[in-house]
Design an enzyme around this catalytic site. Structure first.
Site, short mmCIF file in Angstrom:
data_model
loop_
_atom_site.label_atom_id
_atom_site.label_comp_id
_atom_site.label_asym_id
_atom_site.label_seq_id
_atom_site.Cartn_x
_atom_site.Cartn_y
_atom_site.Cartn_z
N ARG A 116 48.03 100.17 31.04
CA ARG A 116 48.13 101.01 29.85
C ARG A 116 47.01 102.04 29.86
NH1 ARG A 116 51.55 103.01 26.04
NH2 ARG A 116 50.95 102.58 23.89
N THR A 419 60.49 106.32 27.80
CA THR A 419 60.02 105.26 28.68
C THR A 419 61.08 104.95 29.72
OG1 THR A 419 58.74 104.38 26.85
CG2 THR A 419 59.14 102.86 28.64
N GLU A 439 55.11 108.25 27.12
CA GLU A 439 55.22 108.25 25.66
C GLU A 439 56.40 109.07 25.21
OE1 GLU A 439 55.13 109.39 22.50
OE2 GLU A 439 54.01 107.96 21.34
N ASP A 459 50.14 106.87 20.27
CA ASP A 459 50.56 105.51 19.93
C ASP A 459 49.50 104.78 19.11
OD1 ASP A 459 53.05 105.57 21.00
OD2 ASP A 459 52.61 104.42 22.78
N SER A 483 51.45 99.09 22.21
CA SER A 483 52.72 99.45 22.82
C SER A 483 53.79 98.47 22.36
CB SER A 483 52.61 99.42 24.34
OG SER A 483 53.88 99.50 24.95
N GLY A 506 62.70 102.71 24.82
CA GLY A 506 63.22 102.85 23.48
C GLY A 506 62.20 102.85 22.37
N GLY A 507 60.92 103.09 22.66
CA GLY A 507 59.92 103.13 21.61
C GLY A 507 59.80 101.80 20.90
#
Length: 600
Positions: A116, A419, A439, A459, A483, A506-507
């Site tokens: 990350r 993503t 993102e 985020d 995340s 898909g967030g």
């Protein structure tokens, strides 16, 4: 064949229900974008293989991964080749300028690799606040250098390759380098996303690459070459990841970030000091299976396991609550199958409870004491399950696990992530689930060396505190933003045998997509393609979301009768699934995007 007329008819039915019912959700109906109207691929069948398999979001990436497996490579070798190709062919979603999470099974144990992005050392908690203390608009925060975190995906891939790679590092870049030099054809999805992004025209580097001489989006089928990316990948292949984190590439990234009108704080020291981390994976029991996911700073593992734990507690109280007794049924739609209304009700209510806890407690555990064990304790989840009744609770409050006393405020900022996900299983049975991201679509819109830089810092919670209480997911130097990515591995509890690798983009909806697929595979005994095909649904602790164009009027009416404020909307998951069968492996790719599973 794609039945567009049926889909349009179904969408009109959904819109009519929303507009005519007078419900609170009537003004929340969203139009179906072109990518759903033209992109849902009906009639897909699971791909089967006996030796090895890959699944990725673009056929060219899947082909590169399969080539590595055919050459005797491991699952991580395949993943590296796929990620490099995705950097080229799916620049809106992931790439070397972003980050990711990797779950790896070596046949003996599960490992979790955290790649990350981190916040630069020079940021403050006020990064996304205006002069008056109010939060910036998302688009104003996203575009430019302010939102760029230190990219981490390359170091995570290298860390996993050092432990599990079989093929030489440089060989894994060959497919992407060749495609970047020779070109690839612009896909319908890439064209649609270019056409829908007005900020591309305001970025000189992006405009030169993604638009034609008349300033129009590149047409579907256009051959697109990226010699700059070929050169970048060649350096990384020959010199290792240090060629990315120092030297000319690093200097170019820093210059782009700091010289933009919306400047950021990325420095050479930030890049050189970035470290991927191996973390303890989260594994929990659900009926006859063990489900393994990522720990914080991903919320995916915790929230998926919380949802399943609440559902399992409900199922212990009554056979009527057992999802195995509530299978999906045949409907006349593109998807073919639709979940039972009672199943959607139970899953959505369980997700409300899990998302409420997520907003309060979850963040980078290196900075915030995240009570993971307490949140996943069976007794706590059983107590939470008692909130689920015949009618929707509409909005859940976070719980207080025994022994947890944190004075925090909830994070109210939704995640918006463009993503990608990839899965792989090799000849020796090693397996990988990897979710990777820049993102939002096209990240920060800064292009360096032929690749996109992320905007992952958005985020973080834009507001660092509320009512005098800090938000766990506030901006801090060196911190990793929360995340929702949820790469997942499934095992049999009795034998320990690997059963599946899966995940989705898909967030903040990723968690619901993974929940749907897991329940489809395990409770409803669907094959991986059927599980991916199912209409998406769930709740992020607001309205109950159902997939516009794929959800029947009858399902919506029943949910509304049970008090759900139903929101039909586009839910473009990108599920990739590999599942063990009696003869090897079966793969399924989400019909909403371009991915494929390939194997031998």
């Amino acid at each position: 064949m794609y039945r567009s007329a049926l889909l349009v008819q179904r969408l009109l039915t959904v819109v009519c229900l929303a507009a005519c019912s007078g419900g609170a959700w009537a003004d929340q109906v969203l139009a179906t974008p072109p990518e759903l109207e033209s992109g849902y691929r009906s009639g897909l069948q699971p791909v089967r293989a006996s030796r090895h398999m890959v699944a990725a979001a673009n056929p060219l990436a899947s082909e590169a991964g399969r080539a590595m497996l055919r050459a005797g490579g491991s699952a991580i070798d395949a993943a590296i080749a796929m990620q490099m190709v995705l950097t080229l062919v799916e620049p809106q979603s992931s790439g070397i300028g972003g980050g990711g999470f990797i779950l790896y099974w070596d046949g003996q144990r599960v490992q979790a690799y955290d790649g990350r992005e981190t916040a630069p050392a020079g940021v403050t908690e006020r990064l996304f606040l205006q002069a008056d203390g109010s939060p910036m608009a998302f688009r104003a925060a996203q575009i430019g250098g302010r939102s760029v975190g230190v990219p981490g995906v390359l170091r995570a891939l290298k860390l996993a390759h050092d432990q599990h790679g079989k093929l030489p590092w440089k060989d894994l870049f060959a497919p992407a380098i060749a495609l970047a030099r020779e070109g690839f054809t612009v896909s319908p999805r890439l064209h649609t996303l270019i056409a829908g992004d007005p900020s591309i025209a305001r970025s000189p580097a992006m405009a030169a690459y993604f638009l034609d001489r008349e300033g129009k989006p590149l047409a579907v089928g256009t051959r697109l070459r990226n010699p700059a990316l070929a050169q970048t990948l060649q350096r990384i292949a020959q010199q290792g990841v240090e060629a990315f984190y120092s030297g000319e590439i690093a200097q170019a990234m820093v210059a782009q970030v700091r010289q933009h009108a919306n400047a950021g704080m990325l420095s050479l020291e930030d890049l050189q000091g970035y470290q991927a981390k191996e973390r303890q994976p989260l594994c929990g029991a659900y009926k006859a299976w063990n489900i393994c996911g990522m720990p914080p700073p991903s919320s995916g593992g915790v929230t998926v396991l919380q949802t399943l734990g609440i559902l399992q507690a409900l199922q212990l109280t009554s056979a009527q609550h057992d999802l195995a007794n509530l299978p999906p049924h045949e409907v006349d739609s593109v998807a073919g199958l639709e979940p039972a209304p009672q199943a959607v009700h139970l899953i959505a209510e369980a997700e409300r409870l899990a998302y409420a806890d997520r907003a309060l407690y979850l963040a980078d555990s290196d900075y915030v004491p995240v009570p993971v064990s307490a949140l996943l304790a069976p007794a706590y989840l059983a107590a939470r399950s008692q909130r689920v009744g015949e009618f929707s609770m509409k909005h859940a409050r976070p719980g207080t696990p025994p022994g947890v006393h944190l004075a925090l405020a909830p994070d109210r900022s939704p995640l918006r992530i463009s993503t990608s996900h990839l899965s792989a299983v090799d000849d020796s049975g090693q397996a990988l689930a990897m979710t990777t991201s820049v993102e939002s679509a096209f990240g920060s819109h800064l292009m360096v060396g032929g690749f996109m830089l992320n905007n992952q810092l958005t985020d973080f919670s834009f507001l660092p505190a509320e009512n005098g209480k800090p938000v766990a997911n506030r901006v801090q130097p060196g911190k990793r933003p929360l995340s929702a990515m949820a790469p997942t591995l499934v095992f049999a509890r009795d034998s320990g045998e690997l059963l599946a690798s899966l995940g989705s983009p898909g967030g903040s909806q990723i968690i619901g997509y993974v929940n749907k697929a897991l329940i489809g595979l395990l409770d409803w005994r669907l094959d991986p393609q059927q599980a991916a095909n199912l209409p998406n649904f769930g709740s992020r602790n607001a309205g109950t979301e159902v997939e516009a164009g794929l959800t029947s009027a009858a399902l919506i009416r029943q949910l509304a009768a049970w008090g759900h404020e139903v929101t039909p909307l586009t839910m473009t998951s990108g599920m990739q699934i590999i599942q063990r069968t009696t003869n090897g492996w079966a793969g399924g790719a989400d019909p909403r995007r371009e991915g494929v599973a390939l194997g031998d």
